[in-house]
Design an enzyme around this catalytic site. Sequence first.
Site, PDB file in Angstrom:
ATOM      1  N   TYR A  74      11.141   3.974   5.498  1.00 61.14           N
ATOM      2  CA  TYR A  74      11.354   5.464   5.091  1.00 61.14           C
ATOM      3  C   TYR A  74      12.220   5.803   4.084  1.00 61.14           C
ATOM      4  O   TYR A  74      11.818   6.526   3.283  1.00 61.14           O
ATOM      5  CB  TYR A  74      11.431   6.224   6.364  1.00 61.14           C
ATOM      6  CG  TYR A  74       9.798   6.355   7.113  1.00 61.14           C
ATOM      7  CD1 TYR A  74       9.030   7.560   6.530  1.00 61.14           C
ATOM      8  CD2 TYR A  74       9.356   5.540   7.838  1.00 61.14           C
ATOM      9  CE1 TYR A  74       7.669   7.420   7.179  1.00 61.14           C
ATOM     10  CE2 TYR A  74       8.464   5.634   8.437  1.00 61.14           C
ATOM     11  CZ  TYR A  74       7.327   6.437   8.055  1.00 61.14           C
ATOM     12  OH  TYR A  74       6.085   6.982   8.584  1.00 61.14           O
ATOM     13  N   GLN A 127      -1.901  16.268   3.577  1.00 62.11           N
ATOM     14  CA  GLN A 127      -1.669  15.340   4.424  1.00 62.11           C
ATOM     15  C   GLN A 127      -0.276  14.509   3.989  1.00 62.11           C
ATOM     16  O   GLN A 127       0.188  13.652   4.643  1.00 62.11           O
ATOM     17  CB  GLN A 127      -2.663  14.226   4.837  1.00 62.11           C
ATOM     18  CG  GLN A 127      -4.072  14.792   5.104  1.00 62.11           C
ATOM     19  CD  GLN A 127      -5.158  13.947   4.852  1.00 62.11           C
ATOM     20  OE1 GLN A 127      -5.723  12.969   5.507  1.00 62.11           O
ATOM     21  NE2 GLN A 127      -5.989  13.910   3.610  1.00 62.11           N
ATOM     22  N   HIS A 156       0.698  15.997   8.436  1.00 64.68           N
ATOM     23  CA  HIS A 156       1.157  15.125   8.874  1.00 64.68           C
ATOM     24  C   HIS A 156       3.065  15.115   8.796  1.00 64.68           C
ATOM     25  O   HIS A 156       3.529  13.986   8.590  1.00 64.68           O
ATOM     26  CB  HIS A 156       0.851  13.904   7.856  1.00 64.68           C
ATOM     27  CG  HIS A 156      -0.724  13.597   8.406  1.00 64.68           C
ATOM     28  ND1 HIS A 156      -1.446  12.654   7.572  1.00 64.68           N
ATOM     29  CD2 HIS A 156      -1.342  14.017   9.181  1.00 64.68           C
ATOM     30  CE1 HIS A 156      -2.822  12.551   8.052  1.00 64.68           C
ATOM     31  NE2 HIS A 156      -2.643  13.523   9.006  1.00 64.68           N
ATOM     32  N   SER A 161      -8.968   9.712   1.105  1.00 64.93           N
ATOM     33  CA  SER A 161      -9.921   8.774   1.249  1.00 64.93           C
ATOM     34  C   SER A 161     -10.843   9.496   2.683  1.00 64.93           C
ATOM     35  O   SER A 161     -12.090   8.883   2.955  1.00 64.93           O
ATOM     36  CB  SER A 161      -9.720   7.441   1.956  1.00 64.93           C
ATOM     37  OG  SER A 161      -8.593   7.523   2.992  1.00 64.93           O
TER      38      SER A 161
HETATM   39  N1  APR Z   1      -6.437  11.472  -8.376  1.00 62.47           N
HETATM   40  C1  APR Z   1      -7.116  11.555  -7.172  1.00 62.47           C
HETATM   41  N2  APR Z   1      -7.466  10.869  -6.148  1.00 62.47           N
HETATM   42  C2  APR Z   1      -6.905   9.684  -6.366  1.00 62.47           C
HETATM   43  C3  APR Z   1      -5.950   9.208  -7.627  1.00 62.47           C
HETATM   44  C4  APR Z   1      -5.984  10.285  -8.398  1.00 62.47           C
HETATM   45  N3  APR Z   1      -4.865   9.769  -9.575  1.00 62.47           N
HETATM   46  N4  APR Z   1      -5.649   7.970  -7.178  1.00 62.47           N
HETATM   47  C5  APR Z   1      -6.209   7.486  -6.040  1.00 62.47           C
HETATM   48  N5  APR Z   1      -7.005   8.379  -5.624  1.00 62.47           N
HETATM   49  C6  APR Z   1      -7.767   8.225  -4.118  1.00 62.47           C
HETATM   50  C7  APR Z   1      -8.282   7.111  -3.762  1.00 62.47           C
HETATM   51  O1  APR Z   1      -9.638   6.911  -4.482  1.00 62.47           O
HETATM   52  C8  APR Z   1      -8.386   7.448  -2.265  1.00 62.47           C
HETATM   53  O2  APR Z   1      -9.669   7.924  -2.028  1.00 62.47           O
HETATM   54  O3  APR Z   1      -6.889   8.862  -3.266  1.00 62.47           O
HETATM   55  C9  APR Z   1      -7.356   8.434  -1.938  1.00 62.47           C
HETATM   56  C10 APR Z   1      -5.999   8.152  -1.167  1.00 62.47           C
HETATM   57  O4  APR Z   1      -6.565   7.651   0.092  1.00 62.47           O
HETATM   58  P1  APR Z   1      -5.564   7.117   1.296  1.00 62.47           P
HETATM   59  O5  APR Z   1      -4.414   5.893   0.500  1.00 62.47           O
HETATM   60  O6  APR Z   1      -6.412   6.869   2.366  1.00 62.47           O
HETATM   61  O7  APR Z   1      -4.703   8.369   1.420  1.00 62.47           O
HETATM   62  P2  APR Z   1      -4.760   9.633   2.266  1.00 62.47           P
HETATM   63  O8  APR Z   1      -6.404   9.996   2.384  1.00 62.47           O
HETATM   64  O9  APR Z   1      -4.011  10.723   1.983  1.00 62.47           O
HETATM   65  O10 APR Z   1      -4.415   9.081   3.799  1.00 62.47           O
HETATM   66  C11 APR Z   1      -4.516   9.557   4.823  1.00 62.47           C
HETATM   67  O11 APR Z   1      -3.350   8.387   6.148  1.00 62.47           O
HETATM   68  O12 APR Z   1      -1.842   6.185   6.282  1.00 62.47           O
HETATM   69  C12 APR Z   1      -2.097   7.803   6.726  1.00 62.47           C
HETATM   70  O13 APR Z   1      -0.550   9.574   7.210  1.00 62.47           O
HETATM   71  C13 APR Z   1      -1.215   8.836   5.939  1.00 62.47           C
HETATM   72  O14 APR Z   1      -1.578  10.923   5.281  1.00 62.47           O
HETATM   73  C14 APR Z   1      -1.962   9.644   5.337  1.00 62.47           C
HETATM   74  C15 APR Z   1      -3.303   9.602   5.959  1.00 62.47           C
END
Ligand code: APR
Length: 247
Positions: A65, A104, A122, A193
């Site tokens: 962190y 999130q 979150h 995602s």
């Molecule tokens: N602009 C928009 N979207 C983007 C970009 C960008 N420049 N770059 C990547 N992405 C998209 C990816 O294609 C993917 O679908 O952002 C998404 C990120 O997904 P994750 O990494 O799964 O992040 P998130 O959905 O926020 O995760 C949810 O999971 O680990 C936990 O607590 C953590 O809050 C987080 C939660």
Amino acid sequence: MDTRALEVSLLNAKSLCVFTGAGVSQESGIPTFRGENGLWKQFRAEDLATPEAFERNPQLVWEWYAWRRELIHNAQPNAAHRALAQIESALSMKSDGRFTLITQNVDGLHQRAGSQNIILLHGDIWVLRCSACDFQRRDESVPLHPLPPICPACRSLLRPGVVWFGEPLPSADWTDATHAAEAADVFLVIGTSALVYPAAHLPQLAKQHGAQLIEINPERTALSSLADLFIQGKAAEAFASIQIHIE
Ligand code: APR
């Protein structure tokens, strides 16, 4: 990337709800979790982002962190964060306008860009809270010292003020988020995602209650087939190309 339909929807929205994930901060240099170079490709969530991991090895969890706090500290909000703050202030000028940002993300970049009505589903990486008592404080110091930090009230370990896997979301925030999703006429999903529940229920809930569902993401996700409008592209690039004049 054609963003005209997005512009029209933003212009006409009365109750706009925006739901963001790690992708909105990617162009600020903050790694996402599941994509290419995603954090969960390099690290195991079970070792770093669960209450059990913290109990087993608080030093390791805190080092991870502390590294993320430093990355975020050195980053700046991008055009997407800034545009969302601008859209919020434009909508608040409309007598019947309503804007809610549900994120999130724990990085605080939306707040640094000026967003006001924001629900942190979150938690917040800049909050330290006690693992034993009710003590909590905001602490933006980088580097954090000592590591792990100690509760001044009861001498137990402080932990990051984030929601870990296996923990419930803060219940008042979840209630506010579901109400905002149900009331939205436009629900805009950016950079998630949509794989982590319960947060990922919100777009479905909004759609069931009649919202137009718009998604911005460079890749298709679990949500894309449900979206009324899918803008394939990066968030900051999409917002850099649109004009925000909400009357
Ligand atoms: N602009 C928009 N979207 C983007 C970009 C960008 N420049 N770059 C990547 N992405 C998209 C990816 O294609 C993917 O679908 O952002 C998404 C990120 O997904 P994750 O990494 O799964 O992040 P998130 O959905 O926020 O995760 C949810 O999971 O680990 C936990 O607590 C953590 O809050 C987080 C939660």
